[in-house]
Design an enzyme around this catalytic site. Structure first.
Site, PDB file in Angstrom:
ATOM      1  N   SER A 181     -61.460  -5.237 -49.900  1.00 53.12           N
ATOM      2  CA  SER A 181     -61.340  -5.661 -48.507  1.00 53.12           C
ATOM      3  C   SER A 181     -60.061  -6.431 -48.208  1.00 53.12           C
ATOM      4  O   SER A 181     -59.588  -6.407 -47.079  1.00 53.12           O
ATOM      5  CB  SER A 181     -62.563  -6.493 -48.109  1.00 53.12           C
ATOM      6  OG  SER A 181     -62.828  -7.491 -49.065  1.00 53.12           O
ATOM      7  N   HIS A 209     -65.541  -0.814 -46.308  1.00 56.83           N
ATOM      8  CA  HIS A 209     -64.267  -0.441 -45.670  1.00 56.83           C
ATOM      9  C   HIS A 209     -63.916   1.033 -45.832  1.00 56.83           C
ATOM     10  O   HIS A 209     -62.893   1.475 -45.326  1.00 56.83           O
ATOM     11  CB  HIS A 209     -63.135  -1.314 -46.211  1.00 56.83           C
ATOM     12  CG  HIS A 209     -63.339  -2.755 -45.913  1.00 56.83           C
ATOM     13  ND1 HIS A 209     -62.973  -3.325 -44.705  1.00 56.83           N
ATOM     14  CD2 HIS A 209     -63.913  -3.742 -46.632  1.00 56.83           C
ATOM     15  CE1 HIS A 209     -63.300  -4.600 -44.717  1.00 56.83           C
ATOM     16  NE2 HIS A 209     -63.878  -4.884 -45.876  1.00 56.83           N
ATOM     17  N   LYS A 241     -68.142  -2.413 -39.201  1.00 53.80           N
ATOM     18  CA  LYS A 241     -66.708  -2.138 -39.323  1.00 53.80           C
ATOM     19  C   LYS A 241     -66.391  -0.806 -38.627  1.00 53.80           C
ATOM     20  O   LYS A 241     -66.398  -0.761 -37.418  1.00 53.80           O
ATOM     21  CB  LYS A 241     -66.308  -2.233 -40.787  1.00 53.80           C
ATOM     22  CG  LYS A 241     -66.307  -3.728 -41.180  1.00 53.80           C
ATOM     23  CD  LYS A 241     -66.340  -4.044 -42.624  1.00 53.80           C
ATOM     24  CE  LYS A 241     -66.406  -5.568 -42.776  1.00 53.80           C
ATOM     25  NZ  LYS A 241     -67.085  -5.994 -43.988  1.00 53.80           N
TER      26      LYS A 241
END
Ligand code: PLP
Length: 387
Positions: A181, A209, A241
């Site tokens: 990350s 991610h 995200k």
């Protein structure tokens, strides 16, 4: 002065004098390439809303429709009375999308990682983690009571050495981020899966991610590495995200999901996500599956940024993902760069210890599909002044 007051004053003073004091900025707008902060509109390069879905009209409408149908709060945990058809439908869709047997929703990614690791591991077991893993994986491993080992970042040989010298009693679990990350690099999942299988351990991947961004269909770093449920029996990803909503899920075998429902304390003792969030996420998954142009546009922006930064003589880290950090070393330099960019209307956060190891403070630039090529050029102009 009381013990508490003294402790608080000490902690805050130390943070301030080391350049590590943190504060929050307040947004008066939705997520997007531009955000409103106070009197200013800023070009934002620090959101994890990688596909620009957090304020997508169809996702917003799906959430409104979900709220009209189910109300706002879920009212209880999943095992009591908080589990709705919207949750069930999303779980099925996510299992299908990731090519796993089943999926289980959690209210946060942090809770999902704690719930999996503390639920499945205990005394007598062992857990092996990349030293740059997300805090929630590290904490989950530590809280689980299992023997805890960290291996060198992205180093399958280091992992194998640890596995060879560790006890073979109990369950042996390897846990890694799919995309790191704070660095943006990919875990060598194929090699890690091979080592893990060879050494009789099980692999868990946190794809916070990668999910939505990587892979031909957007199913993430395990799709990108072409690894199925056998190779990566525990897949975790977040919804806050790239999917633009909130929450997280764990995907794997029938028995894995059944066991987590029985054992995972962050699942059992936590209120279910609002059903409308599940409704919105279903729409995000649909957009993800049907409109690959966001991933392609994002890829082109990443390329443009890397080439442009190279031309300015700015050294980037080896990342092919939307996370493009500039390593500066000291917290003070990172803050100075961040403040200077801010004066030019560019919002890029400085990331400092303890989020990253001592001596590796950096600017963490993130690109999203909501950016245009001109936005990237504006960022490069701002960096040019500093470089
Ligand atoms: C953001 C993140 C989490 C936590 O997810 P939340 O839903 O924000 O709690 C876990 N792991 C990684 C790698 C993350 O980046």
């Amino acid at each position: 002065m009381s013990g508490l007051s003294r402790r608080l004053e000490d902690v805050l003073n130390t943070r301030r004098s080391n350049g590590l004091y943190r504060h929050r900025i307040e947004l008066q707008s939705p997520q997007g390439s531009r955000v409103r902060v106070g009197e200013r509109n800023l070009l934002c390069f620090c959101s994890n809303d990688y596909l620009g879905l957090a304020n997508h009209p169809a996702v917003v409408a799906a959430m409104q429709k979900g709220a009209a149908e189910y109300g706002v709060g879920s009212g209880a945990s999943h095992l009591v009375a908080g589990h709705s058809s919207a949750h069930a439908e999303l779980e099925e869709r996510l299992a299908d999308f990731t090519g796993r047997s089943r999926a289980l929703l959690f209210s946060t990614g942090f809770g999902a990682n704690l719930g999996v690791l503390t639920g499945l591991l205990g005394r007598g077991d062992s857990v092996f983690e990349d030293r740059l893993n997300h805090a929630s994986l590290l904490d989950g491993g530590l809280y689980s009571g299992a023997r805890f080992r960290r291996f060198l970042h992205n180093d399958p040989t280091s992992l194998e050495v640890h596995l060879q010298s560790a006890s073979t009693d109990g369950l042996r679990m390897v846990a890694v981020d799919g995309v790191f990350s704070m660095d943006g690099d990919l875990a060598p999942l194929k090699e890690l899966a091979a080592v893990t299988a060879r050494q009789d351990a099980s692999l868990m991947v946190d794809d916070a991610h990668g999910f939505g961004v990587l892979g031909d269909s957007g199913a993430g770093s395990v799709e990108y590495a072409d690894l199925g449920e056998q190779d990566v029996p525990i897949l975790m990803a977040t919804l806050g995200k790239a999917l633009g909503t909130a929450g997280a899920f764990v995907a794997g075998s029938d028995d894995l999901i059944d066991a987590l429902v029985q054992l995972s304390r962050t699942y059992i003792y936590s209120t279910a996500l609002p059903p409308a969030v599940a409704s919105a996420t279903l729409k995000s998954v649909e957009l993800l599956a049907e409109e690959s142009w966001r991933r392609e546009h994002l890829k082109a922006l990443i390329q443009r940024f890397r080439v442009g930064a190279g031309e300015l003589g700015i050294e980037l880290m080896p990342s092919e993902t939307p996370i493009q950090p500039i390593m500066l070393g000291s917290p003070e330099t990172s803050l100075r760069w961040s403040e200077s960019l801010l004066r030019r209307g560019l919002l890029v956060t400085a990331i400092r210890p303890p989020t990253v190891p001592e001596g590796t403070a950096r600017l963490r630039i993130t690109l999203t599909a909501a950016h245009s090529e001109e936005d990237i050029d504006q960022l490069l102009d701002g960096l040019n002044e500093l470089a």
